[in-house]
Design an enzyme around this catalytic site. Structure first.
Site, PDB file in Angstrom:
ATOM      1  N   GLY A  38      32.938  58.886   8.944  1.00 14.88           N
ATOM      2  CA  GLY A  38      33.892  58.242   9.779  1.00 14.88           C
ATOM      3  C   GLY A  38      35.095  59.004  10.128  1.00 14.88           C
ATOM      4  O   GLY A  38      35.678  59.204  11.206  1.00 14.88           O
ATOM      5  N   ARG A  70      30.768  54.006  13.818  1.00 18.34           N
ATOM      6  CA  ARG A  70      31.940  54.840  13.849  1.00 18.34           C
ATOM      7  C   ARG A  70      31.824  56.283  13.795  1.00 18.34           C
ATOM      8  O   ARG A  70      32.868  56.891  13.991  1.00 18.34           O
ATOM      9  CB  ARG A  70      32.703  54.202  12.665  1.00 18.34           C
ATOM     10  CG  ARG A  70      32.040  54.524  11.243  1.00 18.34           C
ATOM     11  CD  ARG A  70      32.465  53.614  10.144  1.00 18.34           C
ATOM     12  NE  ARG A  70      31.679  54.064   8.966  1.00 18.34           N
ATOM     13  CZ  ARG A  70      30.349  53.582   8.631  1.00 18.34           C
ATOM     14  NH1 ARG A  70      29.727  52.919   9.474  1.00 18.34           N
ATOM     15  NH2 ARG A  70      29.572  54.222   7.641  1.00 18.34           N
ATOM     16  N   LYS A  83      23.672  65.286   8.388  1.00 11.43           N
ATOM     17  CA  LYS A  83      24.833  65.046   8.947  1.00 11.43           C
ATOM     18  C   LYS A  83      25.384  66.341   9.114  1.00 11.43           C
ATOM     19  O   LYS A  83      26.294  66.816  10.315  1.00 11.43           O
ATOM     20  CB  LYS A  83      25.528  64.365   8.177  1.00 11.43           C
ATOM     21  CG  LYS A  83      25.386  62.677   8.215  1.00 11.43           C
ATOM     22  CD  LYS A  83      26.302  61.973   7.504  1.00 11.43           C
ATOM     23  CE  LYS A  83      26.315  60.730   7.372  1.00 11.43           C
ATOM     24  NZ  LYS A  83      27.106  59.688   6.706  1.00 11.43           N
ATOM     25  N   ASP A 127      34.772  59.702   0.547  1.00 13.23           N
ATOM     26  CA  ASP A 127      34.892  58.156   0.313  1.00 13.23           C
ATOM     27  C   ASP A 127      35.072  57.777  -0.859  1.00 13.23           C
ATOM     28  O   ASP A 127      34.517  56.551  -1.567  1.00 13.23           O
ATOM     29  CB  ASP A 127      33.705  57.288   1.317  1.00 13.23           C
ATOM     30  CG  ASP A 127      32.572  57.748   0.730  1.00 13.23           C
ATOM     31  OD1 ASP A 127      32.205  58.550  -0.230  1.00 13.23           O
ATOM     32  OD2 ASP A 127      31.456  57.052   1.234  1.00 13.23           O
ATOM     33  N   ASN A 128      35.098  58.526  -2.077  1.00 14.72           N
ATOM     34  CA  ASN A 128      35.348  58.287  -3.375  1.00 14.72           C
ATOM     35  C   ASN A 128      36.350  59.125  -4.301  1.00 14.72           C
ATOM     36  O   ASN A 128      36.406  60.321  -3.906  1.00 14.72           O
ATOM     37  CB  ASN A 128      33.705  58.196  -3.905  1.00 14.72           C
ATOM     38  CG  ASN A 128      33.240  59.929  -4.253  1.00 14.72           C
ATOM     39  OD1 ASN A 128      33.703  60.333  -5.165  1.00 14.72           O
ATOM     40  ND2 ASN A 128      32.547  60.296  -3.194  1.00 14.72           N
ATOM     41  N   CYS A 170      50.643  66.908  -5.636  1.00 15.59           N
ATOM     42  CA  CYS A 170      49.326  66.780  -5.262  1.00 15.59           C
ATOM     43  C   CYS A 170      48.673  65.465  -5.066  1.00 15.59           C
ATOM     44  O   CYS A 170      49.581  64.513  -5.584  1.00 15.59           O
ATOM     45  CB  CYS A 170      48.533  67.595  -6.444  1.00 15.59           C
ATOM     46  SG  CYS A 170      48.229  66.973  -7.828  1.00 15.59           S
ATOM     47  N   CYS A 173      49.323  63.371  -8.523  1.00 15.20           N
ATOM     48  CA  CYS A 173      50.544  62.947  -8.763  1.00 15.20           C
ATOM     49  C   CYS A 173      50.661  61.447  -8.125  1.00 15.20           C
ATOM     50  O   CYS A 173      51.398  60.500  -8.522  1.00 15.20           O
ATOM     51  CB  CYS A 173      51.614  63.711  -8.205  1.00 15.20           C
ATOM     52  SG  CYS A 173      51.821  65.448  -8.548  1.00 15.20           S
ATOM     53  N   CYS A 186      32.452  51.615   2.299  1.00 20.24           N
ATOM     54  CA  CYS A 186      32.325  50.991   3.788  1.00 20.24           C
ATOM     55  C   CYS A 186      31.063  50.263   3.553  1.00 20.24           C
ATOM     56  O   CYS A 186      30.706  48.949   4.236  1.00 20.24           O
ATOM     57  CB  CYS A 186      32.359  52.260   4.803  1.00 20.24           C
ATOM     58  SG  CYS A 186      33.620  53.028   5.084  1.00 20.24           S
ATOM     59  N   CYS A 246      48.799  69.477 -11.338  1.00 22.71           N
ATOM     60  CA  CYS A 246      49.542  70.532 -10.572  1.00 22.71           C
ATOM     61  C   CYS A 246      51.083  70.821 -11.439  1.00 22.71           C
ATOM     62  O   CYS A 246      51.774  71.712 -11.001  1.00 22.71           O
ATOM     63  CB  CYS A 246      50.036  70.136  -9.372  1.00 22.71           C
ATOM     64  SG  CYS A 246      51.121  68.640  -9.222  1.00 22.71           S
TER      65      CYS A 246
END
Length: 281
Positions: A38, A70, A83, A127-128, A170, A173, A186, A246
């Site tokens: 998406g 989407r 994909k 997405d994770n 980063c 943080c 989703c 970081c």
């Protein structure tokens, strides 16, 4: 720049802040887009149309019928296709003069680190949280600017983590790894289709500004969108000087996380070999 390129990118070149020099920098940029769903779809489409010279598009999934609501890189005729390859076909149709490299794999560890090292900038369209943190560590290690977006239900967010600056925050943080954060997908929670377009397109905008070296970036600012009310909020944040990634002794800056990951794999392999030997005897 060729006459055809001058014509294709003429509306960019007319912009005083960008011009021929900025467009030339865009043409010379290698963008790594991780995730062709998406967010990655609109981000990749705009980067390709704007002339990013090399796009590496990474996704280990195949096109599913439920993606078509989407994920605008893909078509119904390409359901079942990887994909990354579907994305390559879509981007090549828009701009055949740029280099599109599709990778159908789930990046992690040394493979992710090596690929980030080759790019000029990275777009996190995943997405994770586990993958997001892995991408962040690699970007910190190689001081690569990271454009990160997220979208779920009607809520979106975007920020830039420009790790070329010693005092730049980063992803860790802002979202420390290991904290109890609800993992939402989703497939379970749903997502408003245009929201992914809004956030993904903004990721492309920030990436192009980084490539052309123009404007003010979203470093140290998290933009939050409620698409139901169409209201934006801005959260400002700074580097956590005790950040485990970081900070001065962070494992991202030193690359220590790679050595630890290798040690973990070796330990797991040794345990597996021992178990196999015991069973054999």
């Amino acid at each position: 720049m060729t006459d055809e390129q001058l014509l294709r990118y003429s509306r960019h070149i007319l912009l005083d802040a960008l011009g021929i020099e900025g467009q030339a920098r865009i043409l010379g940029t290698h963008a790594l887009i991780i995730g062709a769903g998406g967010l990655g779809s609109p981000a990749a489409l705009y980067l390709a149309s704007a002339g990013i010279g090399r796009i590496t598009l990474v996704d280990d999934d195949t096109v599913d019928f439920t993606n078509l609501q989407r994920q605008i890189l893909h078509t119904q005729g390409r359901v079942g296709m990887a994909k990354a390859e579907s994305g390559r076909q879509a981007l090549t149709a828009i701009n055949p003069d740029i280099n599109i490299v599709p990778l159908q794999q789930r990046l992690s560890g040394e493979a992710l680190d090596a690929l980030v090292a080759t790019a000029d900038l990275v777009l996190d369209c995943t997405d994770n949280f586990a993958t997001r943190h892995a991408i962040n560590r690699a970007c910190v290690h190689h001081r690569k600017p990271l454009v990160s977006g997220a979208a779920i239900r009607f809520d979106g967010q975007i920020s830039v983590y420009d790790l070329r600056g010693d005092d730049s925050p980063c992803y860790h943080c802002l979202f420390p790894e290991g904290e109890d954060v609800e993992e939402v997908r989703c497939a379970v929670m749903g997502v408003f289709a245009p929201l992914t377009g809004i956030i993904g397109t903004m990721q492309a905008a920030e990436a192009l500004k980084l490539a052309a070296d123009i404007g003010e970036r979203l470093t140290g600012r998290l933009l939050l969108l409620d698409a139901l009310t169409m209201e934006w909020r801005t959260v400002r944040f700074k580097q956590d000087h005790d950040c485990a990634v970081c900070g001065p002794t962070g494992n991202g800056r030193s690359g220590e996380y790679l050595r630890q990951a290798a040690a973990d794999r070796e330990s797991a392999g040794a345990a597996c070999r021992l178990a196999t030997s015991v069973q054999a005897n």
